[in-house]
Design a protein around this motif. Structure first.
Motif, PDB file in Angstrom:
ATOM      1  N   LEU A 128      39.807  -1.202  21.848  1.00  0.00           N
ATOM      2  CA  LEU A 128      38.748  -1.009  22.993  1.00  0.00           C
ATOM      3  C   LEU A 128      37.791  -0.653  22.890  1.00  0.00           C
ATOM      4  N   ALA A 129      36.714  -1.517  22.500  1.00  0.00           N
ATOM      5  CA  ALA A 129      35.194  -1.555  22.380  1.00  0.00           C
ATOM      6  C   ALA A 129      33.945  -1.225  23.321  1.00  0.00           C
ATOM      7  N   ASP A 130      33.672  -0.659  23.956  1.00  0.00           N
ATOM      8  CA  ASP A 130      32.455   0.117  24.889  1.00  0.00           C
ATOM      9  C   ASP A 130      30.958  -0.669  24.173  1.00  0.00           C
ATOM     10  N   GLU A 131      30.615  -1.843  25.087  1.00  0.00           N
ATOM     11  CA  GLU A 131      29.093  -1.956  23.796  1.00  0.00           C
ATOM     12  C   GLU A 131      29.150  -0.994  22.622  1.00  0.00           C
ATOM     13  N   PRO A 132      30.065  -1.834  21.671  1.00  0.00           N
ATOM     14  CA  PRO A 132      29.775  -0.377  19.770  1.00  0.00           C
ATOM     15  C   PRO A 132      28.546  -1.311  19.798  1.00  0.00           C
ATOM     16  N   THR A 133      27.576  -2.342  20.114  1.00  0.00           N
ATOM     17  CA  THR A 133      26.539  -2.650  18.740  1.00  0.00           C
ATOM     18  C   THR A 133      25.185  -2.248  20.413  1.00  0.00           C
ATOM     19  N   GLY A 134      25.503  -1.825  21.132  1.00  0.00           N
ATOM     20  CA  GLY A 134      24.428  -1.090  22.052  1.00  0.00           C
ATOM     21  C   GLY A 134      23.292  -0.889  21.152  1.00  0.00           C
ATOM     22  N   ASN A 135      23.464  -0.369  21.136  1.00  0.00           N
ATOM     23  CA  ASN A 135      22.408   0.885  20.020  1.00  0.00           C
ATOM     24  C   ASN A 135      21.816   0.392  18.262  1.00  0.00           C
ATOM     25  N   LEU A 136      22.583  -0.874  18.387  1.00  0.00           N
ATOM     26  CA  LEU A 136      22.124  -1.406  16.754  1.00  0.00           C
ATOM     27  C   LEU A 136      21.365  -2.066  17.296  1.00  0.00           C
ATOM     28  N   ASP A 137      20.335  -2.478  15.256  1.00  0.00           N
ATOM     29  CA  ASP A 137      19.893  -3.824  15.764  1.00  0.00           C
ATOM     30  C   ASP A 137      20.321  -4.692  15.264  1.00  0.00           C
ATOM     31  N   ARG A 138      19.675  -5.894  15.191  1.00  0.00           N
ATOM     32  CA  ARG A 138      20.560  -7.148  15.055  1.00  0.00           C
ATOM     33  C   ARG A 138      21.298  -7.995  14.255  1.00  0.00           C
ATOM     34  N   GLU A 139      20.390  -7.115  13.254  1.00  0.00           N
ATOM     35  CA  GLU A 139      21.684  -7.058  11.415  1.00  0.00           C
ATOM     36  C   GLU A 139      22.988  -6.269  11.527  1.00  0.00           C
ATOM     37  N   LEU A 140      22.694  -4.955  12.253  1.00  0.00           N
ATOM     38  CA  LEU A 140      24.107  -3.880  12.472  1.00  0.00           C
ATOM     39  C   LEU A 140      24.482  -4.461  13.482  1.00  0.00           C
ATOM     40  N   ALA A 141      24.231  -5.203  14.358  1.00  0.00           N
ATOM     41  CA  ALA A 141      25.262  -5.519  15.452  1.00  0.00           C
ATOM     42  C   ALA A 141      26.146  -6.596  14.848  1.00  0.00           C
ATOM     43  N   MET A 142      25.479  -7.203  14.220  1.00  0.00           N
ATOM     44  CA  MET A 142      26.481  -8.423  13.799  1.00  0.00           C
ATOM     45  C   MET A 142      27.467  -7.910  12.069  1.00  0.00           C
ATOM     46  N   ARG A 143      26.951  -6.996  11.679  1.00  0.00           N
ATOM     47  CA  ARG A 143      27.822  -6.453  10.785  1.00  0.00           C
ATOM     48  C   ARG A 143      28.688  -5.606  11.271  1.00  0.00           C
ATOM     49  N   LEU A 144      28.829  -4.597  12.423  1.00  0.00           N
ATOM     50  CA  LEU A 144      30.319  -4.171  12.953  1.00  0.00           C
ATOM     51  C   LEU A 144      30.211  -5.196  13.951  1.00  0.00           C
ATOM     52  N   MET A 145      30.311  -6.596  14.328  1.00  0.00           N
ATOM     53  CA  MET A 145      30.950  -7.586  14.632  1.00  0.00           C
ATOM     54  C   MET A 145      32.727  -7.691  13.273  1.00  0.00           C
ATOM     55  N   SER A 146      31.106  -8.621  12.822  1.00  0.00           N
ATOM     56  CA  SER A 146      32.808  -8.695  11.905  1.00  0.00           C
ATOM     57  C   SER A 146      33.566  -7.926  11.059  1.00  0.00           C
ATOM     58  N   ILE A 147      33.107  -6.671  11.111  1.00  0.00           N
ATOM     59  CA  ILE A 147      34.077  -5.333  11.175  1.00  0.00           C
ATOM     60  C   ILE A 147      35.741  -5.268  11.880  1.00  0.00           C
ATOM     61  N   PHE A 148      34.871  -5.624  13.489  1.00  0.00           N
ATOM     62  CA  PHE A 148      36.091  -6.380  14.502  1.00  0.00           C
ATOM     63  C   PHE A 148      36.230  -7.444  13.922  1.00  0.00           C
ATOM     64  N   LEU A 149      35.813  -8.759  13.596  1.00  0.00           N
ATOM     65  CA  LEU A 149      36.591  -9.916  13.148  1.00  0.00           C
ATOM     66  C   LEU A 149      38.062  -9.420  12.298  1.00  0.00           C
ATOM     67  N   GLN A 150      37.364  -8.107  11.097  1.00  0.00           N
ATOM     68  CA  GLN A 150      38.722  -8.545  10.669  1.00  0.00           C
ATOM     69  C   GLN A 150      40.293  -7.529  11.132  1.00  0.00           C
ATOM     70  N   PHE A 151      39.503  -6.749  11.241  1.00  0.00           N
ATOM     71  CA  PHE A 151      40.320  -5.914  11.819  1.00  0.00           C
ATOM     72  C   PHE A 151      41.142  -7.064  13.388  1.00  0.00           C
ATOM     73  N   HIS A 152      40.988  -7.678  14.135  1.00  0.00           N
ATOM     74  CA  HIS A 152      41.212  -9.063  14.498  1.00  0.00           C
ATOM     75  C   HIS A 152      42.472  -9.754  13.917  1.00  0.00           C
TER      76      HIS A 152
END
Ligand SMILES: Nc1ncnc2c1ncn2[C@@H]1O[C@H](COP(=O)(O)OP(=O)(O)O)[C@@H](O)[C@H]1O
Ligand SMILES: [Mg+2]
Length: 224
Positions: free
Chosen positions: A159-183
């Motif tokens: 479960l991830a609660d607004e995990p990119t809320g405090n990140l800039d766009r590039e970091l948000a996209m990087r974090l998203m790609s990490i979630f996609l890998q786990f998925h």
């Protein structure tokens, strides 16, 4: 994996969740969207046993939340991990120590623990920072420590609660790609977000839109 029927939650006279019913299978990716105050965090907190189920029925990873006891909560938490928006990591401890803690509480042997922690830190590009106190890491690095801590236990459900809320766009996209890998490795993920751009990263994901505690829209047929 998750089955909710008529789940409602009241905080001091205010209904934060109203009659939520849904089914979510294994290996699904669900985006939980909706404005601030919609009930996203409340729903995630119920799913990992942080707040007790008040009304309705809920089963998560085989646990009946109505029958959840203090001694069964740790068992649920082995299956369900959370990444909080504000990280909730220990700032004076190192990245390694923060991630290791999740396995120490399980009583894992030291050699196995060290191997697991190193592997997760490596996968999140955190190995060079492993022995620096988290307070000295950047926001993006701290967020990755929070993700590492959540995934190191090998949860069935993340479960991830607004995990990119405090990140800039590039970091948000990087974090998203990490979630996609786990998925892609088979985890079920529920990600609460305001960020519409994230939704386009996984067009086949399920989307649930909450407003004022109620489901206003979903892109798949809900249970019952
Ligand atoms: N611990 C709490 N005590 C009282 N009211 C709360 C509490 N947590 C959330 N609420 C209220 O419940 C509603 C839903 O909040 P929340 O689940 O945090 O929404 P979201 O995460 O979508 O912003 C809001 O009206 C919020 O003020
Ligand atoms: Mg919230």
């Amino acid at each position: 994996m998750i089955c909710l029927r008529h789940v409602s939650h009241n905080f001091g006279g205010h209904w934060a969740l109203k009659n939520i019913s849904l089914d979510l299978g294994k290996r699904e990716f669900l985006f939980l969207v909706g404005p601030s105050g919609a009930g996203k965090t409340t729903l995630l907190r119920i799913l990992h046993g942080a707040i007790a189920l008040q009304r309705g029925q809920a089963t998560v990873c085989g646990f009946d939340l109505r029958a959840l006891k203090p001694r069964t909560i740790p068992l649920l938490r082995r299956q369900v991990s959370v990444v909080f928006q504000d990280f909730k990591i220990l700032p004076r401890r190192t990245a390694f120590a923060n991630v290791a803690l999740a396995l120490e509480v399980q009583g894992m042997s030291r050699p196995l623990l060290e191997r697991r922690v190193r592997a997760v830190l490596r996968s999140l590009d955190l190995e060079p920072k492993a022995h620096i106190p988290c307070a000295e890491l950047s926001g993006g690095e701290q967020q990755r420590v929070a993700v590492a801590r959540a995934v190191v236990v090998g949860p069935q459900l993340l479960l991830a609660d607004e995990p990119t809320g405090n990140l800039d766009r590039e970091l948000a996209m990087r974090l998203m790609s990490i979630f996609l890998q786990f998925h892609a490795h088979g985890s079920t993920i529920i990600l609460a977000t305001h960020n519409q751009e994230l939704l386009s990263c996984l067009p086949e994901a399920k989307i649930l839109h909450l407003e004022n505690g109620a489901i206003v829209w979903s892109n798949w047929p809900l249970g019952e």
